[in-house]
Design a protein around this motif. Structure first.
Motif: not given
Length: 240
Positions: A34, A38, A42, A62, A98, A102, A107-108, A111
């Motif tokens: 994972t 991220y 980036t 994102c 990164v 992250s 973003v989190r 993902l």
């Protein structure tokens, strides 16, 4: 329903990647990095010239890149918009940025959704920083790998050309602080996780220990299922 899910969390340099790939290979299951996802996000932000000091700017874009993560432990490719970025995402510019990317909740969220979709496909070993706490709290086995700061820095400096142990230790201390204090899904050991200190262990020893833990957990689950089956049969006999 998923089958076996091994959640492998821990800070940089604790051995997550090598151990996770080794365990997945030994079990004949898939593997997901994972952290590479991220890094891929980036890399894309840097390519697009997004201001990484501005979380709102990161959040606004994102959703744009198409990130595809391979699950072969012998060659876990990562692509962004069809471009293989396995090499570029390990460069110093991505490594230095990164944590900022992250830490952005949007973003989190994106993902994590992608990660859950991949995990839902079946047996897998997943490495990261929030697998057992956020991504897949119901994992079959949750392991938290750690090691001394010096050991972690020594391992990482051996992977980075021209770097020193001292430089890596300073960089990792900064990243550890950022990862463990961010508001969105901070690095922490999950409830029920088994902490495994790899400082004095070889890679082979760590892999063997995780495989032992997997076998023990599987045996325990099989016994629980057998107990439930016996209980159900007893209940039927009582009713008849």
């Amino acid at each position: 329903m998923t089958g076996l899910v091994v959640a492998m969390d821990g800070p940089s340099g604790s051995g997550k990647s090598s151990v996770s790939r080794g365990v997945a290979r030994a079990l004949g299951v898939r593997y997901l990095d994972t952290g590479a996802m991220y890094r891929a996000m980036t890399w894309w932000m840097l390519q697009q010239g997004v201001d990484l000091a501005d979380p709102a700017a990161i959040a606004a874009r994102c959703a744009e890149p198409r990130i595809e993560s391979g699950t072969d432990p012998d060659g876990p490719a990562i692509h962004v918009d069809g471009v293989d970025v396995g090499g570029p995402i390990r460069e110093a510019d991505v490594t230095g940025a990164v944590s900022a990317v992250s830490a952005v909740p949007e973003v989190r969220a994106r993902l994590v959704a992608l990660q859950r979709e991949i995990i839902g496909g079946g047996d897998i070993v997943v490495e990261g920083r929030d697998i057992g706490t956020v991504v897949w709290p119901s994992a079959t086995l949750k392991v938290y790998l750690t090691a001394s700061a010096e050991a972690r820095a020594r391992r990482r400096s051996a992977e980075v050309t021209g770097s020193t142990v001292e430089a890596q230790q300073a960089a990792m201390a900064t990243r550890d602080k950022l990862d463990s204090t961010r508001k969105a899904d901070p690095l922490s050991m999950a409830d029920g996780a088994i902490e495994l200190d790899t400082t004095e262990l070889t890679l082979e020893e760590v892999i063997a220990e995780v495989l032992r833990l997997v076998a023990k957990r599987r045996s325990s689950e099989a016994e629980s299922e057998a107990d439930e089956l016996r209980s159900g049969r007893d209940h039927i006999r009582e009713r008849t």
